[in-house]
Each structure stands twice: as structure tokens, then as C-alpha cells.
Motif scaffolding. Structure first.
Motif, PDB file in Angstrom:
ATOM      1  N   LEU A  33       0.696  -1.607   0.549  1.00  0.00           N
ATOM      2  CA  LEU A  33      -0.029   0.244   0.339  1.00  0.00           C
ATOM      3  C   LEU A  33       0.580   1.146   0.191  1.00  0.00           C
ATOM      4  CD1 LEU A  33      -3.225   1.053  -0.096  1.00  0.00           C
ATOM      5  CD2 LEU A  33      -3.059   1.036   2.300  1.00  0.00           C
ATOM      6  N   MET A  34       0.413   2.098  -1.006  1.00  0.00           N
ATOM      7  CA  MET A  34       1.116   3.286  -0.860  1.00  0.00           C
ATOM      8  C   MET A  34      -0.040   4.791  -1.076  1.00  0.00           C
ATOM      9  SD  MET A  34       3.293   4.864  -3.398  1.00  0.00           S
ATOM     10  CE  MET A  34       5.462   3.340  -3.790  1.00  0.00           C
ATOM     11  N   GLY A  35       0.002   5.403  -0.244  1.00  0.00           N
ATOM     12  CA  GLY A  35      -0.521   6.565  -0.399  1.00  0.00           C
ATOM     13  C   GLY A  35      -0.401   8.361  -0.393  1.00  0.00           C
ATOM     14  N   TYR A  36       0.050   9.330  -0.795  1.00  0.00           N
ATOM     15  CA  TYR A  36       0.618  10.274  -0.504  1.00  0.00           C
ATOM     16  C   TYR A  36      -0.608  11.402   0.041  1.00  0.00           C
ATOM     17  CZ  TYR A  36       2.128  15.026  -1.777  1.00  0.00           C
ATOM     18  OH  TYR A  36       2.022  16.520  -2.050  1.00  0.00           O
ATOM     19  N   SER A  37      -0.074  11.868   1.126  1.00  0.00           N
ATOM     20  CA  SER A  37      -0.647  13.056   1.759  1.00  0.00           C
ATOM     21  C   SER A  37      -2.019  12.448   2.296  1.00  0.00           C
ATOM     22  CB  SER A  37      -1.633  14.015   0.501  1.00  0.00           C
ATOM     23  OG  SER A  37      -1.860  15.337   1.814  1.00  0.00           O
ATOM     24  N   ASN A  38      -3.427  12.493   2.459  1.00  0.00           N
ATOM     25  CA  ASN A  38      -4.519  12.279   2.952  1.00  0.00           C
ATOM     26  C   ASN A  38      -4.559  10.339   3.117  1.00  0.00           C
ATOM     27  OD1 ASN A  38      -7.839  10.800   2.913  1.00  0.00           O
ATOM     28  ND2 ASN A  38      -7.487  11.585   4.349  1.00  0.00           N
ATOM     29  N   GLY A  39      -3.384  10.370   2.071  1.00  0.00           N
ATOM     30  CA  GLY A  39      -3.920   9.016   0.851  1.00  0.00           C
ATOM     31  C   GLY A  39      -2.614   8.254   2.155  1.00  0.00           C
ATOM     32  N   GLY A  40      -1.699   8.865   2.747  1.00  0.00           N
ATOM     33  CA  GLY A  40      -0.567   8.433   3.323  1.00  0.00           C
ATOM     34  C   GLY A  40      -1.378   8.443   4.664  1.00  0.00           C
ATOM     35  N   THR A  41      -2.192   9.427   5.271  1.00  0.00           N
ATOM     36  CA  THR A  41      -2.607   8.699   6.194  1.00  0.00           C
ATOM     37  C   THR A  41      -3.350   7.871   6.619  1.00  0.00           C
ATOM     38  OG1 THR A  41      -2.933  11.092   7.044  1.00  0.00           O
ATOM     39  CG2 THR A  41      -4.258   9.988   8.117  1.00  0.00           C
ATOM     40  N   THR A  42      -4.247   7.206   5.458  1.00  0.00           N
ATOM     41  CA  THR A  42      -5.035   6.197   5.222  1.00  0.00           C
ATOM     42  C   THR A  42      -4.055   4.688   5.269  1.00  0.00           C
ATOM     43  OG1 THR A  42      -6.253   7.245   4.295  1.00  0.00           O
ATOM     44  CG2 THR A  42      -6.682   4.938   4.238  1.00  0.00           C
ATOM     45  N   THR A  43      -2.463   5.352   4.522  1.00  0.00           N
ATOM     46  CA  THR A  43      -1.685   3.990   4.832  1.00  0.00           C
ATOM     47  C   THR A  43      -0.895   4.111   6.021  1.00  0.00           C
ATOM     48  OG1 THR A  43      -0.965   5.114   2.469  1.00  0.00           O
ATOM     49  CG2 THR A  43       0.474   3.619   3.820  1.00  0.00           C
ATOM     50  N   LEU A  44      -1.093   4.203   6.543  1.00  0.00           N
ATOM     51  CA  LEU A  44      -0.847   4.185   7.732  1.00  0.00           C
ATOM     52  C   LEU A  44      -1.853   3.568   9.127  1.00  0.00           C
ATOM     53  CD1 LEU A  44       0.895   7.856   8.824  1.00  0.00           C
ATOM     54  CD2 LEU A  44       2.145   5.176   8.411  1.00  0.00           C
ATOM     55  N   VAL A  45      -3.540   4.277   9.198  1.00  0.00           N
ATOM     56  CA  VAL A  45      -3.928   4.076   9.693  1.00  0.00           C
ATOM     57  C   VAL A  45      -4.853   2.489   8.731  1.00  0.00           C
ATOM     58  CG1 VAL A  45      -6.942   3.705  10.036  1.00  0.00           C
ATOM     59  CG2 VAL A  45      -5.647   5.678  10.165  1.00  0.00           C
ATOM     60  N   SER A  46      -3.904   1.475   7.898  1.00  0.00           N
ATOM     61  CA  SER A  46      -4.251   1.193   6.697  1.00  0.00           C
ATOM     62  C   SER A  46      -3.560  -0.710   7.381  1.00  0.00           C
ATOM     63  CB  SER A  46      -4.253   0.228   6.021  1.00  0.00           C
ATOM     64  OG  SER A  46      -5.750   1.332   5.003  1.00  0.00           O
ATOM     65  N   MET A  47      -2.444  -0.334   8.703  1.00  0.00           N
ATOM     66  CA  MET A  47      -2.010  -0.877   9.681  1.00  0.00           C
ATOM     67  C   MET A  47      -1.328  -1.138  10.036  1.00  0.00           C
ATOM     68  SD  MET A  47      -0.598  -1.457   6.035  1.00  0.00           S
ATOM     69  CE  MET A  47       0.746  -2.528   6.562  1.00  0.00           C
ATOM     70  N   THR A  48      -2.630  -0.220  11.100  1.00  0.00           N
ATOM     71  CA  THR A  48      -2.990  -0.761  12.845  1.00  0.00           C
ATOM     72  C   THR A  48      -3.794  -1.233  13.267  1.00  0.00           C
ATOM     73  OG1 THR A  48      -5.358   0.700  12.738  1.00  0.00           O
ATOM     74  CG2 THR A  48      -2.909   2.052  13.209  1.00  0.00           C
ATOM     75  N   ALA A  49      -3.551  -2.275  14.669  1.00  0.00           N
ATOM     76  CA  ALA A  49      -4.330  -3.777  14.438  1.00  0.00           C
ATOM     77  C   ALA A  49      -5.544  -3.528  14.460  1.00  0.00           C
ATOM     78  CB  ALA A  49      -3.959  -3.963  16.472  1.00  0.00           C
ATOM     79  N   GLN A  50      -6.090  -2.555  14.393  1.00  0.00           N
ATOM     80  CA  GLN A  50      -7.367  -2.114  14.741  1.00  0.00           C
ATOM     81  C   GLN A  50      -8.040  -2.550  13.342  1.00  0.00           C
ATOM     82  OE1 GLN A  50      -9.372   1.201  16.331  1.00  0.00           O
ATOM     83  NE2 GLN A  50     -11.380   0.952  15.976  1.00  0.00           N
ATOM     84  N   GLU A  51      -7.573  -2.712  12.174  1.00  0.00           N
ATOM     85  CA  GLU A  51      -8.158  -3.342  10.889  1.00  0.00           C
ATOM     86  C   GLU A  51      -7.705  -4.175  11.150  1.00  0.00           C
ATOM     87  OE1 GLU A  51      -9.790  -1.303   8.777  1.00  0.00           O
ATOM     88  OE2 GLU A  51      -8.853   0.586  10.334  1.00  0.00           O
ATOM     89  N   THR A  52      -7.212  -5.459  11.912  1.00  0.00           N
ATOM     90  CA  THR A  52      -6.824  -6.807  11.602  1.00  0.00           C
ATOM     91  C   THR A  52      -8.586  -7.851  11.391  1.00  0.00           C
ATOM     92  OG1 THR A  52      -6.668  -7.144  13.612  1.00  0.00           O
ATOM     93  CG2 THR A  52      -4.806  -6.631  12.472  1.00  0.00           C
ATOM     94  N   ASP A  53      -9.459  -7.543  11.361  1.00  0.00           N
ATOM     95  CA  ASP A  53     -10.129  -7.796  11.262  1.00  0.00           C
ATOM     96  C   ASP A  53     -11.296  -8.230   9.590  1.00  0.00           C
ATOM     97  OD1 ASP A  53     -11.471  -5.320  11.022  1.00  0.00           O
ATOM     98  OD2 ASP A  53     -13.201  -6.010  12.165  1.00  0.00           O
ATOM     99  N   HIS A  54      -9.625  -7.726   8.918  1.00  0.00           N
ATOM    100  CA  HIS A  54      -9.975  -7.966   7.794  1.00  0.00           C
ATOM    101  C   HIS A  54      -8.890  -8.946   7.104  1.00  0.00           C
ATOM    102  CE1 HIS A  54     -11.368  -3.737   6.190  1.00  0.00           C
ATOM    103  NE2 HIS A  54     -10.286  -3.436   6.772  1.00  0.00           N
ATOM    104  N   PRO A  55     -10.162 -10.106   6.013  1.00  0.00           N
ATOM    105  CA  PRO A  55      -9.680 -10.862   5.601  1.00  0.00           C
ATOM    106  C   PRO A  55      -8.382 -11.310   5.139  1.00  0.00           C
ATOM    107  CG  PRO A  55     -11.429 -10.453   3.858  1.00  0.00           C
ATOM    108  CD  PRO A  55     -11.113  -9.069   4.978  1.00  0.00           C
TER     109      PRO A  55
END
Length: 216
Positions: free
Chosen positions: A166-188
Motif C-alpha cells: 500500500l502506498m499513499g500520498y498526503s491524506n492517502g498517506g494517512t490512510t496508509t498508516l491507519v490501514s496498518m494498525t491493529a484495529q484493521e486486523t478483522d479484514h480477511p
């Protein structure tokens, strides 16, 4: 001028071409809720089970289901699933500069056998831009966009399940970091690693647990 024209033709012929696809959005996960955006609930509402969740940028509309536009640059002469990079635009949407950046990334990665998916989070939500003071609302909303694209690539057998980045710029960069947090581990499925380019700064990201390598 005569010498420049053949060089332009060479560049255009070498440029990657993209296939436009529609990606079903998925947000029905345990970390999300049905809370709508409000002035009293501006950030937690980013963890939403709704495709549209009533933000001012969405003209207060709430919509349960939806789909996202995406553009796929596939490596030539490659059969079967390949490594992939998902690109996320910034707060001003998938404009000319973002498209040029995406095409450049594809021109670099495709010859190495790596596919590129460029994800558009705004067009089908009728959102123009989300720029302003840094916050996590749209970073949280768009994390489910990124995982929807990841699921799509794997389900269509386009990407190797353990080699999607995953690679994102600006708000996409923020999204990239959120996507790598433990809160998102319920994705398959999981991203192998992430690259956040100039993400927005938020103190709420400081205490989180990370689930994979990331570069900023």
C-alpha cells in the motif's frame, strides 16, 4: 523540434495503459459502527459501516453500499497473480497530478513484473476534496477502501495474496498508516508493507500497534 518529436512518440509508446474497473466497497467489520458524522462525532465516525456517512463533503448523505472506481496497470507478458501496489491519492482527489504520479509509478514497476492499482475514493461518493486541518476521519474511512481493493485483487486472482503493498500520498498517506494498525486486523487479507508519503500528522496514531513494516 524535429529531434524532440520522435522522443515524445517514444515516451508515449512506452507509457503504461490502465484498465478501469469497479470495486465493490466492503465496510461491515467489527471495528466499524453505524454512527453518522456529526460535529460532536467528527472522527470516530470514520470507522463506518456506511459507504457514505453524512460528512459535509458528502452533502450530508448517508448510503449503506457503494463501489469505487479504480485503474489497473498490469505488467505485460506476465501470466497468473503478480505482486501489486495499491496507490491512494491525496485530499484533493484523483486529479491530473495524481494520475501523472500513478502513471510514473506504473512505468517504473510494471517492467519489474509488479502491477499497480490506482484507487479513487472520491468520485463515486461525489466528493471533491477533503483538505483542511489534519484529522483521521477520512484516513479511517479510506482504510476500508484500500482493503476493498486488496480483496478485489486477490479474489480476481490478479495479485499474489502475500505480496500486495500500500502506498499513499498526503491524506492517502494517512490512510496508509491507519490501514496498518491493529484495529484493521478483522479484514480477511493483509498488506505486506506500506509506504506513506507526506502523511498528515495526528497524535492519535502515536500509541497504536502496527501490524506490518511501514516506511514514511
Amino acid at each position: 523540434m524535429k529531434s524532440i518529436f520522435p522522443l515524445m512518440l517514444l515516451f508515449l509508446s512506452a507509457a503504461a495503459s490502465a484498465e478501469e474497473v469497479k470495486i465493490p466497497w466492503k465496510g461491515d467489520y467489527s471495528h466499524n459502527s453505524n454512527k453518522h458524522w456529526s460535529k460532536d462525532n467528527p472522527y470516530d465516525s470514520g470507522f463506518s459501516k456506511n459507504f457514505k456517512n453524512g460528512t459535509p463533503e458528502e452533502f450530508d448523505e448517508v448510503q449503506k453500499d457503494g463501489e469505487l472506481n479504480a485503474f489497473i496497470y498490469s505488467p505485460k507478458d506476465v501470466r497468473g497473480p503478480t505482486p501489486f501496489v495499491i496507490l491512494l491519492h491525496g485530499c484533493d482527489g484523483l486529479g491530473i497530478l495524481s494520475k501523472e504520479w500513478a502513471a510514473h509509478v506504473a512505468n517504473v514497476l510494471n517492467p519489474q513484473g509488479v502491477g499497480v492499482l490506482v484507487l479513487d475514493s472520491f468520485t463515486t461518493r461525489y466528493v471533491d476534496r477533503t483538505c483542511g486541518p489534519a484529522d483521521l476521519h477520512w484516513g479511517r474511512r479510506r482504510a476500508d477502501d484500500a482493503y476493498s481493493a486488496l480483496d478485489y485483487l486477490i479474489e480476481k486472482k490478479l495479485a499474489k495474496a502475500n505480496e500486495v503493498y500500500l502506498m499513499g500520498y498526503s491524506n492517502g498517506g494517512t490512510t496508509t498508516l491507519v490501514s496498518m494498525t491493529a484495529q484493521e486486523t478483522d479484514h480477511p487479507h493483509r498488506f505486506a508493507a506500506a509506504f506513506a508519503v507526506a502523511p498528515g500528522c495526528s497524535p492519535e496514531l502515536a500509541p497504536v500497534v502496527w501490524t506490518a513494516p511501514r516506511w514514511i
